[in-house]
Design an enzyme around this catalytic site. Sequence first.
Site, PDB file in Angstrom:
ATOM      1  N   GLU A  29      54.263  41.159  45.957  1.00 22.28           N
ATOM      2  CA  GLU A  29      53.344  42.027  46.698  1.00 22.28           C
ATOM      3  C   GLU A  29      53.318  41.611  48.158  1.00 22.28           C
ATOM      4  O   GLU A  29      53.073  40.440  48.466  1.00 22.28           O
ATOM      5  CB  GLU A  29      51.938  41.918  46.112  1.00 22.28           C
ATOM      6  N   LYS A  57      42.737  44.808  38.756  1.00 20.14           N
ATOM      7  CA  LYS A  57      42.743  43.452  39.299  1.00 20.14           C
ATOM      8  C   LYS A  57      41.321  42.901  39.290  1.00 20.14           C
ATOM      9  O   LYS A  57      40.467  43.404  40.017  1.00 20.14           O
ATOM     10  CB  LYS A  57      43.305  43.490  40.731  1.00 20.14           C
TER      11      LYS A  57
END
Length: 217
Positions: free
Chosen positions: A42, A137
């Site tokens: 990411e 998340k």
Amino acid sequence: MREQVIERIEEEKLIAIIRGVEPMQYRKIADALYAGGVRLMEITYDQKEPASFPAVADAIAAIGAAYGERMLVGAGTVTTVELVELTARANGRFIISPDVNTDVIRRARQLGLVSLPGALTPTEVLTAHNAGADFVKLFPAGSLGVDYVKAIRAPISHVRLMAVGGINEHNVGQFLRAGMAGAGVGGMLTNRAWIAAGAYERITEAAGKLVEAVKAA
């Protein structure tokens, strides 16, 4: 394509978070992470520096093109629909956000990207899930602790949760055994002193320890 990315995340379980580095360092970090066994990366948008957004997208595109299916690259700290679209143009594979923004979730899905918004409470988790998030998340998982994970999963075990924030090789196994689908790790992998010194082998070593901890769990 989306389903394949979801499967890879479920299989690999570990997403390396790259934040706050210079554009010329992204590829070297990616190479170091890959050497350590990391296969999901990411690259985050710096919300304080909107002028840097195109450079982040360029890095996502460049690393994605270089690695292809060997290393899947997505964007982090995606807070607007415009950033989702920028990431899609860069051929990013997934969208990670710090919050539950249903417009961001839905646009990611429309563009064929995997959506991983950030949440804290059961209400936020289910709001994200019901809006179409593929994973949620749980942030900051390290501060909340494994007991919080166990408590929150009891009524919502059908949602795939990722542990992010304060995760390292010492505690990642605890979170996975508590039912988390995976984890995102940043600080211990992108130590700025190592990067400034060009000690990318330290990143490879840290990545290897994390990967082994994930496998052991």
